[in-house]
Design an enzyme around this catalytic site. Structure first.
Site, PDB file in Angstrom:
ATOM      1  N   SER A   1       0.644  -1.287  -0.310  1.00 15.24           N
ATOM      2  CA  SER A   1       0.134  -0.029  -0.157  1.00 15.24           C
ATOM      3  C   SER A   1       1.018   1.354  -0.286  1.00 15.24           C
ATOM      4  CB  SER A   1      -0.684  -0.021   0.784  1.00 15.24           C
ATOM      5  OG  SER A   1      -0.933   1.255   1.470  1.00 15.24           O
TER       6      SER A   1
ATOM      7  N   TYR B   1      -1.596  -1.527  10.738  1.00 14.93           N
ATOM      8  CA  TYR B   1      -1.506  -1.806   9.714  1.00 14.93           C
ATOM      9  C   TYR B   1      -0.840  -1.423   8.530  1.00 14.93           C
ATOM     10  CZ  TYR B   1      -3.865  -1.500   4.999  1.00 14.93           C
ATOM     11  OH  TYR B   1      -3.373  -1.420   3.164  1.00 14.93           O
TER      12      TYR B   1
ATOM     13  N   LYS C   1       2.519  -3.349   6.546  1.00  9.82           N
ATOM     14  CA  LYS C   1       3.057  -3.437   4.682  1.00  9.82           C
ATOM     15  C   LYS C   1       4.589  -3.193   4.980  1.00  9.82           C
ATOM     16  CE  LYS C   1      -1.416  -4.663   3.227  1.00  9.82           C
ATOM     17  NZ  LYS C   1      -1.845  -6.080   2.867  1.00  9.82           N
TER      18      LYS C   1
HETATM   19  C1  WQD Z   1      -9.615   9.265   1.244  1.00  9.47           C
HETATM   20  C2  WQD Z   1     -10.093  10.647   1.615  1.00  9.47           C
HETATM   21  C3  WQD Z   1     -10.601  11.383   4.281  1.00  9.47           C
HETATM   22  C4  WQD Z   1     -14.166   8.937   4.594  1.00  9.47           C
HETATM   23  C5  WQD Z   1      -7.116   4.068   3.370  1.00  9.47           C
HETATM   24  C6  WQD Z   1      -6.209   3.472   3.793  1.00  9.47           C
HETATM   25  C7  WQD Z   1      -4.709   2.403   2.808  1.00  9.47           C
HETATM   26  C8  WQD Z   1      -6.050   1.894   1.390  1.00  9.47           C
HETATM   27  C9  WQD Z   1      -6.866   3.094   1.178  1.00  9.47           C
HETATM   28  C10 WQD Z   1      -5.885  -0.430   2.559  1.00  9.47           C
HETATM   29  C11 WQD Z   1      -9.290  11.241   3.066  1.00  9.47           C
HETATM   30  C12 WQD Z   1     -11.176  11.526   3.167  1.00  9.47           C
HETATM   31  C13 WQD Z   1     -12.621   9.820   3.851  1.00  9.47           C
HETATM   32  C14 WQD Z   1     -14.855  10.471   4.636  1.00  9.47           C
HETATM   33  C15 WQD Z   1     -14.170  11.951   4.000  1.00  9.47           C
HETATM   34  N1  WQD Z   1      -6.309   0.832   2.774  1.00  9.47           N
HETATM   35  N2  WQD Z   1     -12.812  11.393   3.882  1.00  9.47           N
HETATM   36  N3  WQD Z   1     -14.831  11.336   4.550  1.00  9.47           N
HETATM   37  O1  WQD Z   1      -6.997   7.417   4.255  1.00  9.47           O
HETATM   38  O2  WQD Z   1      -6.407   7.343   2.034  1.00  9.47           O
HETATM   39  O3  WQD Z   1      -6.624   5.460   2.556  1.00  9.47           O
HETATM   40  O4  WQD Z   1      -7.983   3.925   2.447  1.00  9.47           O
HETATM   41  O5  WQD Z   1      -4.528  -0.292   1.762  1.00  9.47           O
HETATM   42  O6  WQD Z   1      -4.478   1.851   3.768  1.00  9.47           O
HETATM   43  O7  WQD Z   1      -5.497   4.289   4.730  1.00  9.47           O
HETATM   44  O8  WQD Z   1      -8.878   6.081   2.417  1.00  9.47           O
HETATM   45  O9  WQD Z   1     -11.092   6.306   1.607  1.00  9.47           O
HETATM   46  O10 WQD Z   1     -10.191   6.694   3.764  1.00  9.47           O
HETATM   47  O11 WQD Z   1     -10.024   8.361   3.173  1.00  9.47           O
HETATM   48  O12 WQD Z   1     -13.363  13.135   4.262  1.00  9.47           O
HETATM   49  O13 WQD Z   1     -16.147   9.066   5.190  1.00  9.47           O
HETATM   50  O14 WQD Z   1     -11.445  10.832   1.883  1.00  9.47           O
HETATM   51  O15 WQD Z   1     -10.441  11.927   5.134  1.00  9.47           O
HETATM   52  O16 WQD Z   1      -8.571  12.361   3.025  1.00  9.47           O
HETATM   53  P1  WQD Z   1      -7.428   6.360   2.668  1.00  9.47           P
HETATM   54  P2  WQD Z   1      -9.952   6.842   2.623  1.00  9.47           P
END
Ligand code: WQD
Length: 338
Positions: free
Chosen positions: A125, A150, A154
């Site tokens: 990741s 987590y 990785k």
């Molecule tokens: C994306 C953006 C949030 C939800 C995570 C893991 C990563 C991978 C992918 C496994 C961020 C914003 C989110 C919400 C929001 N997983 N957001 N409201 O955090 O980049 O990555 O998932 O491998 O390891 O860390 O993805 O989709 O959670 O967030 O504003 O209800 O959307 O703050 O900026 P992230 P995400």
């Protein structure tokens, strides 16, 4: 040619099984159904017309892993998705994450090094980079101290594989560092099935769009970005799945230059949270209720991939746009809520 896909009933795993079958591989899936449904086997078969072999098994059972490799001694490659992946949960339950994500990796590698020539693809990741100093992020960017257990699994997982490959030249491995996988298969027969309240942005958006959630909380709009919201590289899960087939073929055809290689898998395009919301509104033809709330701890400000190495060395490129991926996610959401 038989390929083992662990976690093959999961979101990225199931889409990869479809692409492997499309390429003529015979697929064996191991999954413990802790974060997936047995129905996905039928979903895969309904797309490709081929039923994968499915073994319900928990890879934490070392003896079962050994017995599996004794029973199936003609596996040409392993694609290892099976792992726990909720960042927040990993902070509360670190030992569960270290046991499940690293213990199982070690048991698999122990069997592979016994086999002689073996090929291994590891689901990694972009989280290993933390907040990268330079954008877009290349594979040479420094791995930063993990922000969660987590993320640490990785990073450590890659080190375990690298160290093992150093002393086992007959083992060839590739770590694929995903950016943000989103979307669903165009048939809407498989897709993301988040359990409970989605942590990730796109499933929360589509569940809000379908009326399951009241509104989307935007976690902060005071970041140093053009519109104040965080930027990510959202890649269609089918593009990501195809990259796994290309990486596996690289190893099977012995085209790898080193016996441990790392590739970033992204589109190279960063999109802000607000831009993702606008993408949904375009493809769904409706407004999405949302409100800005406080920042989410642990979020990096910007992360998007430098795709040069995957394009030029792996010979793979993401083809779908954000709207294509969002449209497939929305079609899937509407399908499963019927
Ligand atoms: C994306 C953006 C949030 C939800 C995570 C893991 C990563 C991978 C992918 C496994 C961020 C914003 C989110 C919400 C929001 N997983 N957001 N409201 O955090 O980049 O990555 O998932 O491998 O390891 O860390 O993805 O989709 O959670 O967030 O504003 O209800 O959307 O703050 O900026 P992230 P995400």
């Amino acid at each position: 040619m038989k390929i083992l896909v662990t976690g093959g009933l999961g979101f990225i795993g199931s889409h990869t099984v479809v692409e492997l079958q499309n390429e003529g591989f015979e697929v064996i899936i191991i999954d413990n159904l802790s974060n997936s449904s047995i129905e996905v086997v039928k979903g895969i078969e309904s797309i490709t017309g081929k039923e994968p072999i499915f073994e319900q098994m928990d890879l934490r059972d070392k003896q079962k892993v050994r017995d599996f490799f004794s029973a199936y001694d003609d596996i040409a490659g392993v694609i290892h998705f099976a792992a726990s992946k909720a960042v927040g949960e990993s902070v509360e339950k670190p030992l569960l994450y270290y046991e499940n994500n690293l213990g199982t990796l070690i048991y698999l590698l122990q069997e592979l090094v016994k086999k002689g020539r073996a090929n291994f693809i590891f689901s990694s990741s972009c989280t290993v980079y933390g907040q990268a100093d330079e954008l877009p992020i290349t594979e040479d960017a420094p791995v930063k101290p993990a922000e969660s257990p987590y993320g640490n699994t990785k990073q450590v997982g890659e080190e375990i594989i690298s160290d093992t490959c150093k002393v086992n030249p007959q083992l060839a491995a590739i770590a694929l560092r995903y950016f943000n996988p989103i979307g669903a298969h165009s048939t809407a027969k498989i897709g993301e099935l988040p359990i409970g309240v989605p942590q990730n942005l796109v499933p929360f958006i589509t569940q809000t769009g379908i009326g399951l959630r009241e509104q989307l909380s935007v976690f902060g709009d005071d970041y140093p970005t053009p519109d104040g919201t965080c930027i990510r590289d959202y890649i269609h899960v089918v593009d990501l799945a195809k990259a796994h087939v290309v990486a596996l073929q690289r190893l099977l055809e012995e085209k790898h230059e080193e016996n441990f290689e790392v590739f970033n898998l992204g589109t190279g395009q960063g999109s802000s949270v607000l831009e993702v919301i606008q993408s949904f509104e375009r493809v769904a033809g409706k407004k999405l209720k949302n409100k800005v709330v406080a920042r989410r701890p642990g979020d990096v400000i910007q992360a998007y991939a430098d795709t040069k190495k995957a394009n030029e060395v792996l010979g793979w490129k993401a083809l779908s746009t954000l709207d294509d991926a969002m449209a497939s996610a929305w079609k899937w959401e509407q399908k499963i809520r019927k």
